[in-house]
Design a protein around this motif. Sequence first.
Motif, mmCIF file in Angstrom:
data_model
loop_
_atom_site.group_PDB
_atom_site.id
_atom_site.type_symbol
_atom_site.label_atom_id
_atom_site.label_comp_id
_atom_site.label_asym_id
_atom_site.label_seq_id
_atom_site.Cartn_x
_atom_site.Cartn_y
_atom_site.Cartn_z
ATOM 1 N N ASP A 33 0.482 -1.139 0.240
ATOM 2 C CA ASP A 33 0.010 0.735 0.060
ATOM 3 C C ASP A 33 0.812 1.275 -0.081
ATOM 4 O O ASP A 33 2.016 1.493 0.568
ATOM 5 N N CYS A 34 0.619 1.872 -0.208
ATOM 6 C CA CYS A 34 0.889 3.598 -0.252
ATOM 7 C C CYS A 34 0.041 4.452 0.027
ATOM 8 O O CYS A 34 -0.853 4.627 -0.445
ATOM 9 N N PRO A 35 0.816 5.626 1.715
ATOM 10 C CA PRO A 35 -0.521 6.725 2.197
ATOM 11 C C PRO A 35 -0.408 7.982 0.670
ATOM 12 O O PRO A 35 0.633 8.026 -0.077
ATOM 13 N N HIS A 36 -0.800 8.878 1.429
ATOM 14 C CA HIS A 36 -0.878 10.133 0.479
ATOM 15 C C HIS A 36 0.891 10.625 0.582
ATOM 16 O O HIS A 36 1.019 10.480 2.388
ATOM 17 N N LEU A 37 1.393 11.272 0.305
ATOM 18 C CA LEU A 37 2.828 11.488 0.035
ATOM 19 C C LEU A 37 3.251 13.491 -0.235
ATOM 20 O O LEU A 37 2.168 13.545 -1.358
ATOM 21 N N LEU A 38 3.866 14.068 0.514
ATOM 22 C CA LEU A 38 4.270 15.159 -0.379
ATOM 23 C C LEU A 38 5.925 15.184 -0.062
ATOM 24 O O LEU A 38 6.468 15.551 1.234
ATOM 25 N N PHE A 39 6.307 15.372 -0.996
ATOM 26 C CA PHE A 39 7.768 15.458 -1.519
ATOM 27 C C PHE A 39 7.864 17.447 -1.169
ATOM 28 O O PHE A 39 6.752 17.886 -2.424
ATOM 29 N N TYR A 40 8.694 17.942 -0.989
ATOM 30 C CA TYR A 40 8.613 19.455 -0.579
ATOM 31 C C TYR A 40 10.367 19.176 -1.053
ATOM 32 O O TYR A 40 11.298 18.028 -0.665
ATOM 33 N N GLY A 41 10.732 20.284 -1.621
ATOM 34 C CA GLY A 41 12.546 20.432 -1.236
ATOM 35 C C GLY A 41 12.566 21.755 -2.441
ATOM 36 O O GLY A 41 11.859 21.823 -3.337
ATOM 37 N N PRO A 42 13.862 22.100 -2.703
ATOM 38 C CA PRO A 42 14.268 23.220 -3.582
ATOM 39 C C PRO A 42 14.006 23.226 -5.309
ATOM 40 O O PRO A 42 13.846 22.257 -5.242
ATOM 41 N N SER A 43 13.579 23.493 -6.069
ATOM 42 C CA SER A 43 13.639 23.143 -7.543
ATOM 43 C C SER A 43 14.808 22.628 -7.890
ATOM 44 O O SER A 43 15.878 23.343 -7.935
ATOM 45 N N GLY A 44 14.898 21.890 -8.783
ATOM 46 C CA GLY A 44 15.572 21.745 -9.103
ATOM 47 C C GLY A 44 16.673 20.397 -8.682
ATOM 48 O O GLY A 44 17.867 19.468 -8.716
ATOM 49 N N ALA A 45 15.596 19.597 -7.369
ATOM 50 C CA ALA A 45 16.379 19.247 -6.458
ATOM 51 C C ALA A 45 16.366 17.247 -7.258
ATOM 52 O O ALA A 45 17.031 16.530 -6.709
ATOM 53 N N GLY A 46 15.349 17.176 -8.153
ATOM 54 C CA GLY A 46 14.509 16.003 -8.129
ATOM 55 C C GLY A 46 13.419 14.758 -8.006
ATOM 56 O O GLY A 46 13.202 14.149 -7.580
ATOM 57 N N LYS A 47 12.397 16.004 -7.119
ATOM 58 C CA LYS A 47 11.328 15.266 -6.222
ATOM 59 C C LYS A 47 10.254 14.764 -7.420
ATOM 60 O O LYS A 47 9.600 13.946 -7.783
ATOM 61 N N LYS A 48 10.302 15.461 -9.398
ATOM 62 C CA LYS A 48 9.867 14.939 -10.284
ATOM 63 C C LYS A 48 9.536 13.863 -10.343
ATOM 64 O O LYS A 48 9.381 12.736 -11.106
ATOM 65 N N THR A 49 11.337 14.140 -10.551
ATOM 66 C CA THR A 49 11.838 12.762 -10.745
ATOM 67 C C THR A 49 11.721 11.217 -10.164
ATOM 68 O O THR A 49 10.775 10.282 -10.669
ATOM 69 N N LEU A 50 11.491 11.811 -8.449
ATOM 70 C CA LEU A 50 11.112 10.520 -7.885
ATOM 71 C C LEU A 50 9.881 10.487 -7.893
ATOM 72 O O LEU A 50 9.088 9.311 -7.654
ATOM 73 N N ILE A 51 9.188 10.614 -8.031
ATOM 74 C CA ILE A 51 7.677 10.861 -8.208
ATOM 75 C C ILE A 51 7.071 10.163 -9.411
ATOM 76 O O ILE A 51 6.734 9.172 -9.821
ATOM 77 N N MET A 52 7.668 10.199 -10.934
ATOM 78 C CA MET A 52 8.136 9.534 -12.149
ATOM 79 C C MET A 52 8.504 7.428 -11.988
ATOM 80 O O MET A 52 7.485 6.826 -12.409
ATOM 81 N N ALA A 53 9.757 8.360 -11.375
ATOM 82 C CA ALA A 53 10.409 6.966 -10.818
ATOM 83 C C ALA A 53 8.802 6.177 -9.999
ATOM 84 O O ALA A 53 8.484 4.621 -9.879
#
Length: 354
Positions: A33-53
């Motif tokens: 299972d996977c809970p709701h997730l909140l990714f936060y951090g500065p721009s260009g750190a890799g948030k969207k890359t981790l989300i798509m992976a």
Amino acid sequence: MLWVDKYRPHTLDKVMVHVQEAQHLKNLIAQGDCPHLLFYGPSGAGKKTLIMALLREMYGIGAEKVKVENKPWKVEAGNRKLEIDLTTVSSNYHVEFSPSDAGFQDRYVVQEIIKEMAKSRPLDVSGTKGFKVLVLNEVDKLSREAQHSLRRTMEKYSSACRLILCCNSASKVIEAIRSRCLNIRISAPTKEEIVAVMQHVAKKENLQLPMGLAGRIALLSNRNLRAALLSFEACYVQQYPFSENQAVQATDWEQYVTEIANDIVTEQSPKRLFQVRGKLYELLSNCIPPEIILKRLLVELMRKLDSELKREVCHWAAYYEHRMQLGQKAIFHLEAFVAKFMSIYKRFLIATFG
């Protein structure tokens, strides 16, 4: 295809930066299972890359087969009916969009559109999780009303969908949302990590990248991995083979901000303020975030100031940055900062030179 997209890792195993966070996400999926997730951090750190992976790990290659749609949504706002245009990126398993694009109507987007999306489960649930994923970008830019509506939506439709929230600053997200999500902080990559990624890209492209040049690109990127890879590719287009002392070209918008700073320092008058306003409008129309414009403009102005003025200018930059967060029209606050700086600088010149 740009290198920043060509060599973006598609699975959690291939992530070179934030390896521990990637392994933690993989363990979550393995638990079923996977809970709701909140990714936060500065721009260009890799948030969207981790989300798509993460989505690829959950749903397989089908999560990468996306379509971009820009369609009007009809929502009810009391006695009125509003039509809101929203751009979404969606697959059979997830929908990604930015509710803050709707401006002051963002709470209606959260109340109606997310509700409508959350009602539908994935079209093909064979071998996948039985819920749909909604990826919401720039959650920290949502109004308080929209964030409270989002909290209620998270609770009501938790069985049908999971929310993955993405933002730069978690402090601007209300506690009620943060407490209902697993918070994952994505810190800015170190200089060494950025150099390692650039060396990996250079190896894939059969290029010889000098360590001195790689180090300067990483340093000038301000720990922004996306900016570093774009600068690396710009250097390759500009000159190859590389040299140790090769110049690292700034982006067009950064050069434009430097020109604005020069204009402000050269002349302080209503006419020059009007010209600067037009240039700021041009930056905003090209989707450069106003906070980034203000920060970069401050950096350029500080290079030209005497030490006795720096504290006062920094104070007013922080003041107008805060006002910008509270208001709607960024151009008003950017122009107000420029006008305030002109006033301070002209007063200093008169007192110094008479």
